[in-house]
Motif scaffolding. Structure first.
Motif, PDB file in Angstrom:
ATOM      1  N   VAL A 131      -5.661 -16.870  57.848  1.00  0.00           N
ATOM      2  CA  VAL A 131      -5.046 -18.081  57.287  1.00  0.00           C
ATOM      3  C   VAL A 131      -3.909 -17.702  56.329  1.00  0.00           C
ATOM      4  N   VAL A 132      -4.192 -16.710  55.470  1.00  0.00           N
ATOM      5  CA  VAL A 132      -3.190 -16.293  54.487  1.00  0.00           C
ATOM      6  C   VAL A 132      -1.941 -15.736  55.180  1.00  0.00           C
ATOM      7  N   PHE A 133      -2.157 -14.858  56.164  1.00  0.00           N
ATOM      8  CA  PHE A 133      -1.005 -14.291  56.871  1.00  0.00           C
ATOM      9  C   PHE A 133      -0.214 -15.394  57.570  1.00  0.00           C
ATOM     10  N   THR A 134      -0.941 -16.333  58.173  1.00  0.00           N
ATOM     11  CA  THR A 134      -0.256 -17.403  58.898  1.00  0.00           C
ATOM     12  C   THR A 134       0.616 -18.225  57.956  1.00  0.00           C
ATOM     13  N   THR A 135       0.063 -18.577  56.803  1.00  0.00           N
ATOM     14  CA  THR A 135       0.838 -19.407  55.877  1.00  0.00           C
ATOM     15  C   THR A 135       1.952 -18.605  55.196  1.00  0.00           C
ATOM     16  N   GLU A 165      -0.358 -18.073  44.741  1.00  0.00           N
ATOM     17  CA  GLU A 165      -0.631 -18.428  46.133  1.00  0.00           C
ATOM     18  C   GLU A 165      -1.239 -17.316  46.963  1.00  0.00           C
ATOM     19  N   ASN A 166      -1.263 -16.102  46.441  1.00  0.00           N
ATOM     20  CA  ASN A 166      -1.852 -14.996  47.206  1.00  0.00           C
ATOM     21  C   ASN A 166      -3.332 -14.799  46.926  1.00  0.00           C
ATOM     22  N   TYR A 167      -3.886 -15.687  46.157  1.00  0.00           N
ATOM     23  CA  TYR A 167      -5.248 -15.475  45.666  1.00  0.00           C
ATOM     24  C   TYR A 167      -6.250 -15.242  46.782  1.00  0.00           C
ATOM     25  N   ALA A 168      -6.074 -15.898  47.918  1.00  0.00           N
ATOM     26  CA  ALA A 168      -7.049 -15.793  49.004  1.00  0.00           C
ATOM     27  C   ALA A 168      -7.094 -14.401  49.619  1.00  0.00           C
ATOM     28  N   PHE A 169      -6.238 -13.502  49.158  1.00  0.00           N
ATOM     29  CA  PHE A 169      -6.283 -12.127  49.632  1.00  0.00           C
ATOM     30  C   PHE A 169      -7.549 -11.401  49.166  1.00  0.00           C
ATOM     31  N   THR A 170      -8.191 -11.935  48.152  1.00  0.00           N
ATOM     32  CA  THR A 170      -9.374 -11.274  47.629  1.00  0.00           C
ATOM     33  C   THR A 170     -10.426 -11.116  48.714  1.00  0.00           C
ATOM     34  N   PRO A 171     -10.717  -9.909  49.094  1.00  0.00           N
ATOM     35  CA  PRO A 171     -11.616  -9.738  50.238  1.00  0.00           C
ATOM     36  C   PRO A 171     -13.069  -9.996  49.871  1.00  0.00           C
ATOM     37  N   LEU A 172     -13.721 -10.727  50.743  1.00  0.00           N
ATOM     38  CA  LEU A 172     -15.105 -11.095  50.454  1.00  0.00           C
ATOM     39  C   LEU A 172     -16.075  -9.972  50.758  1.00  0.00           C
ATOM     40  N   GLU A 173     -15.596  -8.897  51.420  1.00  0.00           N
ATOM     41  CA  GLU A 173     -16.477  -7.750  51.592  1.00  0.00           C
ATOM     42  C   GLU A 173     -16.963  -7.270  50.233  1.00  0.00           C
ATOM     43  N   LEU A 174     -16.115  -7.374  49.224  1.00  0.00           N
ATOM     44  CA  LEU A 174     -16.527  -6.946  47.895  1.00  0.00           C
ATOM     45  C   LEU A 174     -17.721  -7.758  47.457  1.00  0.00           C
ATOM     46  N   PHE A 175     -17.717  -9.041  47.798  1.00  0.00           N
ATOM     47  CA  PHE A 175     -18.843  -9.901  47.463  1.00  0.00           C
ATOM     48  C   PHE A 175     -20.061  -9.522  48.289  1.00  0.00           C
TER      49      PHE A 175
END
Lengths: 10, 195
Positions: B42-46, B109-119
């Motif tokens: 989604v992030v790359f697309t936007t 706007e780049n916030y969604a880059f945070t990878p959830l693997e860390l979670f």
């Protein structure tokens, strides 16, 4: 200091 | 272009390839957060919609296309081809909890880059070493971009507040991961588990 947009970045 | 940005982009590419090959070779996406890969897509697309509006360079266009294509390829591996191995129980991150701070800090706007693997690592307490190498290169990519912005600030005397602030936020999320990576994965047996 001028503000710019780094549109060339990935 | 400077050395920080080039190595950052290459680390990003290495991270993407590691993840893709890990899933492809092991025929399994266990331990991978499908949600975060959807968010990446989604992030790359936007972010890369400007592919159609402004041409910057061949390098820029090629990299954007590669990032976009690999993001969708990874998502399809997880949700279609190797769906049966997808660990949806552990992929319990609530995307809406991410959307609240994102909405509040919408200038990042780049916030969604945070990878959830860390979670997922904090949730399941472990990650296969190949997954940690993926995260390491992803984090290195963000960290190298910090060097890139310092470079550009000094050399070009320009500075993009949105990119820098959001980039710093993203990199901060990797700090505890970097610590664990160096203390456990590099020195230890390979598998990373939390105390």
């Amino acid at each position: 200091l001028q503000s710019a947009t780094y549109k060339d970045e990935l | 272009m400077n050395i920080f940005r080039l190595s950052g982009d290459l680390c990003h590419l290495v991270a993407i390839i590691i993840l893709f090959l890990k899933i492809w070779k092991s025929k399994s996406c266990a331990g991978i957060s499908g949600k975060s890969q959807v968010l990446f897509a989604v992030v790359f697309t936007t972010r890369y919609l400007d592919l159609f509006t402004s041409f910057i360079s061949i390098y820029n266009t090629v990299m954007k296309v590669v990032y976009l294509a690999s993001a969708y390829a990874t998502v399809s591996l997880i949700y279609l081809r190797f769906r049966s191995t997808f660990d949806s129980e552990s992929d319990s991150f609530r995307v809406e909890f991410l959307l609240v701070p994102v909405a509040g800090l919408s200038f990042l706007e780049n916030y969604a880059f945070t990878p959830l693997e860390l979670f997922m690592i904090t949730k399941t307490g472990e990650a296969a070493s190949i997954t940690t190498h993926y995260l390491f290169f992803l984090g290195l990519y963000r960290a190298l971009y910090l060097g890139n912005w310092l470079w550009r600030y000094h050399v070009e005397e320009f500075f993009d507040q949105i990119a820098v602030v959001s980039g710093v936020v993203q990199t901060i999320f990797y700090c505890d991961f970097f610590y664990l990576y160096f203390t456990r994965v590099i020195r230890g047996s390979g598998k990373m588990s939390l105390p």
